[in-house]
Write a protein that holds these residues in place. Structure first.
Motif, PDB file in Angstrom:
ATOM      1  N   GLN A 148       0.811  -1.215   0.000  1.00  0.00           N
ATOM      2  CA  GLN A 148       0.000   0.000   0.000  1.00  0.00           C
ATOM      3  C   GLN A 148       0.844   1.264   0.000  1.00  0.00           C
ATOM      4  N   ILE A 149       1.927   1.261   0.730  1.00  0.00           N
ATOM      5  CA  ILE A 149       2.768   2.463   0.824  1.00  0.00           C
ATOM      6  C   ILE A 149       3.430   2.744  -0.525  1.00  0.00           C
ATOM      7  N   ILE A 150       3.950   1.713  -1.176  1.00  0.00           N
ATOM      8  CA  ILE A 150       4.589   1.886  -2.484  1.00  0.00           C
ATOM      9  C   ILE A 150       3.563   2.341  -3.518  1.00  0.00           C
ATOM     10  N   VAL A 151       2.385   1.717  -3.489  1.00  0.00           N
ATOM     11  CA  VAL A 151       1.321   2.125  -4.416  1.00  0.00           C
ATOM     12  C   VAL A 151       0.944   3.580  -4.162  1.00  0.00           C
ATOM     13  N   GLY A 152       0.826   3.952  -2.889  1.00  0.00           N
ATOM     14  CA  GLY A 152       0.485   5.334  -2.542  1.00  0.00           C
ATOM     15  C   GLY A 152       1.524   6.325  -3.027  1.00  0.00           C
ATOM     16  N   GLN A 153       2.798   5.987  -2.860  1.00  0.00           N
ATOM     17  CA  GLN A 153       3.868   6.863  -3.329  1.00  0.00           C
ATOM     18  C   GLN A 153       3.834   6.989  -4.853  1.00  0.00           C
ATOM     19  N   PHE A 154       3.489   5.892  -5.524  1.00  0.00           N
ATOM     20  CA  PHE A 154       3.390   5.904  -6.983  1.00  0.00           C
ATOM     21  C   PHE A 154       2.238   6.804  -7.428  1.00  0.00           C
ATOM     22  N   ILE A 155       1.099   6.709  -6.729  1.00  0.00           N
ATOM     23  CA  ILE A 155      -0.043   7.571  -7.055  1.00  0.00           C
ATOM     24  C   ILE A 155       0.351   9.036  -6.896  1.00  0.00           C
ATOM     25  N   ALA A 156       1.028   9.355  -5.784  1.00  0.00           N
ATOM     26  CA  ALA A 156       1.458  10.736  -5.541  1.00  0.00           C
ATOM     27  C   ALA A 156       2.412  11.207  -6.634  1.00  0.00           C
ATOM     28  N   LEU A 157       3.365  10.362  -7.002  1.00  0.00           N
ATOM     29  CA  LEU A 157       4.335  10.702  -8.036  1.00  0.00           C
ATOM     30  C   LEU A 157       3.642  10.986  -9.365  1.00  0.00           C
ATOM     31  N   LYS A 158       2.763  10.079  -9.774  1.00  0.00           N
ATOM     32  CA  LYS A 158       2.075  10.249 -11.052  1.00  0.00           C
ATOM     33  C   LYS A 158       1.132  11.455 -11.033  1.00  0.00           C
ATOM     34  N   ARG A 159       0.497  11.706  -9.890  1.00  0.00           N
ATOM     35  CA  ARG A 159      -0.379  12.878  -9.767  1.00  0.00           C
ATOM     36  C   ARG A 159       0.423  14.156  -9.927  1.00  0.00           C
ATOM     37  N   LYS A 160       1.581  14.203  -9.306  1.00  0.00           N
ATOM     38  CA  LYS A 160       2.433  15.395  -9.398  1.00  0.00           C
ATOM     39  C   LYS A 160       2.997  15.566 -10.804  1.00  0.00           C
ATOM     40  N   GLU A 161       3.305  14.437 -11.471  1.00  0.00           N
ATOM     41  CA  GLU A 161       3.782  14.520 -12.854  1.00  0.00           C
ATOM     42  C   GLU A 161       2.713  15.118 -13.767  1.00  0.00           C
ATOM     43  N   LYS A 162       1.462  14.898 -13.443  1.00  0.00           N
ATOM     44  CA  LYS A 162       0.349  15.443 -14.216  1.00  0.00           C
ATOM     45  C   LYS A 162      -0.022  16.857 -13.756  1.00  0.00           C
ATOM     46  N   ASN A 163       0.743  17.390 -12.795  1.00  0.00           N
ATOM     47  CA  ASN A 163       0.487  18.720 -12.224  1.00  0.00           C
ATOM     48  C   ASN A 163      -0.935  18.838 -11.659  1.00  0.00           C
ATOM     49  N   LEU A 164      -1.355  17.785 -10.961  1.00  0.00           N
ATOM     50  CA  LEU A 164      -2.668  17.770 -10.328  1.00  0.00           C
ATOM     51  C   LEU A 164      -2.507  17.865  -8.817  1.00  0.00           C
ATOM     52  N   THR A 165      -3.395  18.600  -8.188  1.00  0.00           N
ATOM     53  CA  THR A 165      -3.449  18.595  -6.724  1.00  0.00           C
ATOM     54  C   THR A 165      -4.300  17.402  -6.299  1.00  0.00           C
ATOM     55  N   GLN A 166      -4.254  17.086  -5.006  1.00  0.00           N
ATOM     56  CA  GLN A 166      -5.111  16.014  -4.509  1.00  0.00           C
ATOM     57  C   GLN A 166      -6.576  16.360  -4.750  1.00  0.00           C
ATOM     58  N   GLY A 167      -6.910  17.618  -4.562  1.00  0.00           N
ATOM     59  CA  GLY A 167      -8.279  18.063  -4.773  1.00  0.00           C
ATOM     60  C   GLY A 167      -8.722  17.919  -6.224  1.00  0.00           C
ATOM     61  N   GLN A 168      -7.837  18.234  -7.154  1.00  0.00           N
ATOM     62  CA  GLN A 168      -8.178  18.113  -8.574  1.00  0.00           C
ATOM     63  C   GLN A 168      -8.381  16.653  -8.974  1.00  0.00           C
ATOM     64  N   LEU A 169      -7.487  15.778  -8.489  1.00  0.00           N
ATOM     65  CA  LEU A 169      -7.637  14.349  -8.783  1.00  0.00           C
ATOM     66  C   LEU A 169      -8.919  13.816  -8.149  1.00  0.00           C
ATOM     67  N   ALA A 170      -9.201  14.259  -6.939  1.00  0.00           N
ATOM     68  CA  ALA A 170     -10.430  13.837  -6.260  1.00  0.00           C
ATOM     69  C   ALA A 170     -11.660  14.271  -7.044  1.00  0.00           C
ATOM     70  N   GLU A 171     -11.606  15.468  -7.592  1.00  0.00           N
ATOM     71  CA  GLU A 171     -12.732  15.990  -8.382  1.00  0.00           C
ATOM     72  C   GLU A 171     -12.930  15.155  -9.652  1.00  0.00           C
ATOM     73  N   ILE A 172     -11.845  14.772 -10.292  1.00  0.00           N
ATOM     74  CA  ILE A 172     -11.922  13.933 -11.491  1.00  0.00           C
ATOM     75  C   ILE A 172     -12.593  12.599 -11.168  1.00  0.00           C
ATOM     76  N   LEU A 173     -12.278  12.055  -9.988  1.00  0.00           N
ATOM     77  CA  LEU A 173     -12.786  10.739  -9.591  1.00  0.00           C
ATOM     78  C   LEU A 173     -14.103  10.808  -8.813  1.00  0.00           C
ATOM     79  N   ASN A 174     -14.575  12.034  -8.548  1.00  0.00           N
ATOM     80  CA  ASN A 174     -15.805  12.248  -7.777  1.00  0.00           C
ATOM     81  C   ASN A 174     -15.727  11.638  -6.376  1.00  0.00           C
ATOM     82  N   ILE A 175     -14.609  11.892  -5.708  1.00  0.00           N
ATOM     83  CA  ILE A 175     -14.410  11.435  -4.337  1.00  0.00           C
ATOM     84  C   ILE A 175     -13.819  12.593  -3.542  1.00  0.00           C
TER      85      ILE A 175
END
Length: 145
Positions: free
Chosen positions: A3-30
């Protein structure tokens, strides 16, 4: 799957896409708190969010679950089905626990009728009611999912 490695990967890929947590959450409706929990390794995405998350981050399911970019040609549909089945089994354990608790409650109630002294019998009867209600609550929780 870590879970920790997957979480770090999600954070890395989100940042590469220049997305905030809020923006990604909005895309996923969560909520953005869910994204935060994933990225800190406290929880994993629900299987129903895996495909939309992979699309948003431009990664494959196998890359997401491995927590790294890869060239593994695992069948994505098979992975999604496997994740769905795992989650179903996790949910079904509540039904099983509920049935066990109700069975224990019924057994305890039967024992309370043949037990002396009366205060022990009353305590067993109370415990049987609590166990049965707890089991019923677990079954209802399963059915509502």
């Amino acid at each position: 799957m870590n879970q920790i490695i997957v979480g770090q990967f999600i954070a890395l890929k989100r940042k590469e896409k220049n997305l905030t947590q809020g923006q990604l959450a909005e895309i996923l409706n969560i909520s953005n708190k869910a994204i935060s929990k994933w990225e800190t390794g406290k929880s994993m995405p629900d299987y129903s969010l895996i495909n939309p998350l992979c699309e948003a981050l431009d990664v494959t399911v196998s890359e997401l679950l491995e927590g790294q970019a890869s060239y593994n040609s695992m069948n994505e549909k098979l992975l999604i089905d496997l994740l769905r089945r795992i989650q179903q089994l996790e949910n079904q354990k509540f039904m099983l626990y509920g049935i066990i608790m109700i069975s224990m409650g019924v057994s305890m109630q039967a024992l309370s009728h043949v037990t002396e002294p009366q205060f022990i019998s009353g305590g067993m009867l109370l415990l049987s009611i609590v166990e049965s209600l707890f089991g019923l609550g677990m079954i209802i929780k399963y059915l509502l999912k």
